[in-house]
Design a protein around this motif. Structure first.
Motif, PDB file in Angstrom:
ATOM      1  N   GLY A 170       0.788  -1.234   0.000  1.00 40.39           N
ATOM      2  CA  GLY A 170       0.000   0.000   0.000  1.00 40.39           C
ATOM      3  C   GLY A 170       0.819   1.283   0.000  1.00 40.39           C
ATOM      4  N   LYS A 171       2.138   1.179   0.119  1.00 40.44           N
ATOM      5  CA  LYS A 171       2.981   2.385   0.133  1.00 40.44           C
ATOM      6  C   LYS A 171       3.735   2.522  -1.185  1.00 40.44           C
ATOM      7  CE  LYS A 171       3.389   3.296   4.935  1.00 40.44           C
ATOM      8  NZ  LYS A 171       4.254   3.841   5.953  1.00 40.44           N
ATOM      9  N   LYS A 172       3.999   3.768  -1.574  1.00 40.23           N
ATOM     10  CA  LYS A 172       4.521   4.000  -2.928  1.00 40.23           C
ATOM     11  C   LYS A 172       6.034   3.828  -3.017  1.00 40.23           C
ATOM     12  CE  LYS A 172       3.875   7.342  -6.620  1.00 40.23           C
ATOM     13  NZ  LYS A 172       2.843   8.203  -7.189  1.00 40.23           N
ATOM     14  N   LEU A 173       6.437   2.939  -3.905  1.00 37.33           N
ATOM     15  CA  LEU A 173       7.857   2.670  -4.154  1.00 37.33           C
ATOM     16  C   LEU A 173       8.351   3.422  -5.372  1.00 37.33           C
ATOM     17  CD1 LEU A 173       8.560  -1.182  -4.034  1.00 37.33           C
ATOM     18  CD2 LEU A 173       9.924   0.603  -2.947  1.00 37.33           C
ATOM     19  N   CYS A 174       7.466   3.540  -6.373  1.00 32.43           N
ATOM     20  CA  CYS A 174       7.902   4.100  -7.654  1.00 32.43           C
ATOM     21  C   CYS A 174       6.749   4.832  -8.333  1.00 32.43           C
ATOM     22  CB  CYS A 174       8.399   2.959  -8.544  1.00 32.43           C
ATOM     23  SG  CYS A 174       8.905   3.488 -10.188  1.00 32.43           S
ATOM     24  N   GLY A 175       7.037   6.025  -8.831  1.00 33.37           N
ATOM     25  CA  GLY A 175       6.050   6.786  -9.596  1.00 33.37           C
ATOM     26  C   GLY A 175       6.474   6.854 -11.051  1.00 33.37           C
ATOM     27  N   ILE A 176       5.492   6.830 -11.935  1.00 41.73           N
ATOM     28  CA  ILE A 176       5.762   6.854 -13.379  1.00 41.73           C
ATOM     29  C   ILE A 176       4.960   7.973 -14.015  1.00 41.73           C
ATOM     30  CG2 ILE A 176       5.496   5.529 -15.530  1.00 41.73           C
ATOM     31  CD1 ILE A 176       5.804   2.965 -13.757  1.00 41.73           C
ATOM     32  N   LEU A 177       5.639   8.755 -14.842  1.00 40.30           N
ATOM     33  CA  LEU A 177       4.995   9.882 -15.521  1.00 40.30           C
ATOM     34  C   LEU A 177       5.311   9.761 -17.005  1.00 40.30           C
ATOM     35  CD1 LEU A 177       3.765  12.837 -15.438  1.00 40.30           C
ATOM     36  CD2 LEU A 177       6.122  13.628 -15.124  1.00 40.30           C
ATOM     37  N   ILE A 178       4.270   9.685 -17.836  1.00 42.42           N
ATOM     38  CA  ILE A 178       4.516   9.550 -19.278  1.00 42.42           C
ATOM     39  C   ILE A 178       4.020  10.801 -19.991  1.00 42.42           C
ATOM     40  CG2 ILE A 178       4.093   8.145 -21.344  1.00 42.42           C
ATOM     41  CD1 ILE A 178       3.688   5.740 -19.490  1.00 42.42           C
ATOM     42  N   ASP A 179       4.943  11.522 -20.599  1.00 40.94           N
ATOM     43  CA  ASP A 179       4.603  12.711 -21.384  1.00 40.94           C
ATOM     44  C   ASP A 179       4.721  12.346 -22.859  1.00 40.94           C
ATOM     45  OD1 ASP A 179       4.415  14.367 -19.078  1.00 40.94           O
ATOM     46  OD2 ASP A 179       6.583  14.728 -19.125  1.00 40.94           O
TER      47      ASP A 179
END
Ligand code: BTN
Length: 260
Positions: A123-132
Motif C-alpha cells: 500500500g505504500k509507494k515505491l515508484c512513480g511513473i509519468l509519461i509525457d
C-alpha cells in the motif's frame, strides 16, 4: 556509493539491451530529467536514450505534483521512446510491469500496481511513473517515460518525502545497489516494449499485479468523478469500472483512491 554510481560507463558495462540505455546522458543535478529528455528528443535523441540524474531541483509528478527525492538515493530517469499510436496506449503497462519485474529480479521484493501505474509495496509507494507524449498532428513524435524509484531513501528521516512512500532499503533493512536495479529495469523495459510492438499480449501478466481490481474505488479525472467497483482491465490497460448505477465504463487515465 551514491553520486557517480549511475554514470554511463558503469551502467553500460554488460548491459544486455539492444537500444534501451545504449545512449545515456548522466547529470549530477538537473531541474527535471523530463525537461532534459524533452530538449534532447527535440534534437533527435534516438529511441531508448536515457537521461539519469542523481538529484532534481524541480522533479515533476503526475497531476502537476512535485516529485521529491534526496540526492543519490533513488533512480531518477527519463526514457525517450518513439512509439506508434497502437503501442503508445500500452506504455503504462510496459513501464509498470517492467518496474515490478525488475524489482523482483534484483531484490526479490514482490510489488503491486495501483492503476494505472503506481508501484506499491503493501500500500505504500515505491515508484512513480509519468509519461509525457508529444504529437505532430495525429502522429506521435515521442514519449518520455519518467520514473522515480525509491531505492535507498530513508523515508522516516526525509521530511520532504511523502509519508505514504517506502523504499527498497526500507523493505529489506539494508542498502540496495542502484546499479543492479537499474540494469534489470532497462532490460525489462526493452523486453516489454518489444513485446507490445510485436503485438504480444502483456495485459494478462500485468493484470496479476493490479491490486485495484475487485475493490470499491473513486476515480478522479479533472472535474469528473466516478465511483464504483474496479471490475477489471482491458487489453490496453484501461480500467473497467462498474458504476454504482450498474453501468460498466472504461477509464483510460485518472487518479484512483480506494473507498472503504
Ligand atoms: C508520479 O506522480 O507518481 C510520477 C512521478 C515521476 C517522477 C519521475 S523522477 C524522474 C522523472 N523526472 C521528473 O521530473 N519526473 C519523473
Amino acid at each position: 556509493m551514491a553520486s557517480g554510481e549511475l554514470t554511463p560507463g558503469a551502467v553500460q558495462l554488460n548491459l544486455p539491451t539492444r537500444y534501451v540505455g545504449q545512449v545515456i546522458h548522466y547529470y549530477e543535478t538537473l531541474t527535471s530529467t523530463q525537461e532534459e529528455a524533452l530538449r534532447l528528443a527535440r534534437q533527435g535523441a534516438p529511441e531508448g536514450c536515457v537521461i539519469i540524474a542523481d538529484e532534481q531541483t524541480a522533479g515533476r509528478g503526475r497531476f502537476d505534483r512535485s516529485w521529491v527525492a534526496p540526492k543519490g538515493q533513488s533512480i531518477l530517469l527519463s526514457l525517450v521512446l518513439r512509439p506508434e499510436l497502437s503501442t503508445l496506449v500500452k506504455l503504462n503497462m510496459v513501464a509498470s510491469l517492467a518496474v515490478v519485474r525488475a524489482i523482483r529480479r534484483s531484490t526479490g521484493i514482490q510489488c503491486q500496481i495501483k492503476w494505472p501505474n503506481d508501484v506499491l509495496y503493501q500500500g505504500k509507494k515505491l515508484c512513480g511513473i509519468l509519461i509525457d507524449t508529444y504529437f505532430s498532428g495525429e502522429h506521435v513524435d515521442f514519449s518520455i517515460v519518467g520514473l522515480g524509484l525509491n531505492v535507498n531513501v530513508d523515508v522516516e528521516r526525509e521530511k520532504d518525502v511523502p509519508s505514504h512512500a517506502v523504499s527498497l532499503s526500507g523493505v529489506l533493512g539494508r542498502k540496495v545497489p542502484r546499479l543492479l536495479v537499474l540494469h534489470c529495469l532497462l532490460e525489462e523495459m526493452e523486453l516489454y516494449y518489444e513485446a507490445v510492438k510485436a503485438q504480444d499480449p502483456i495485459h494478462e501478466g500485468w493484470r496479476r499485479y493490479v491490486e485495484t481490481i475487485g475493490k470499491p474505488i473513486r476515480a478522479t479525472m479533472g472535474e469528473r468523478v466516478e465511483e464504483g467497483i474496479a471490475e477489471g482491465v482491458d487489453e490496453d490497460g484501461n480500467l473497467l469500472l462498474r458504476r454504482n448505477d450498474g453501468h460498466l465504463i472504461t477509464l483510460s487515465f485518472g487518479q484512483v483512491t480506494l473507498r472503504s
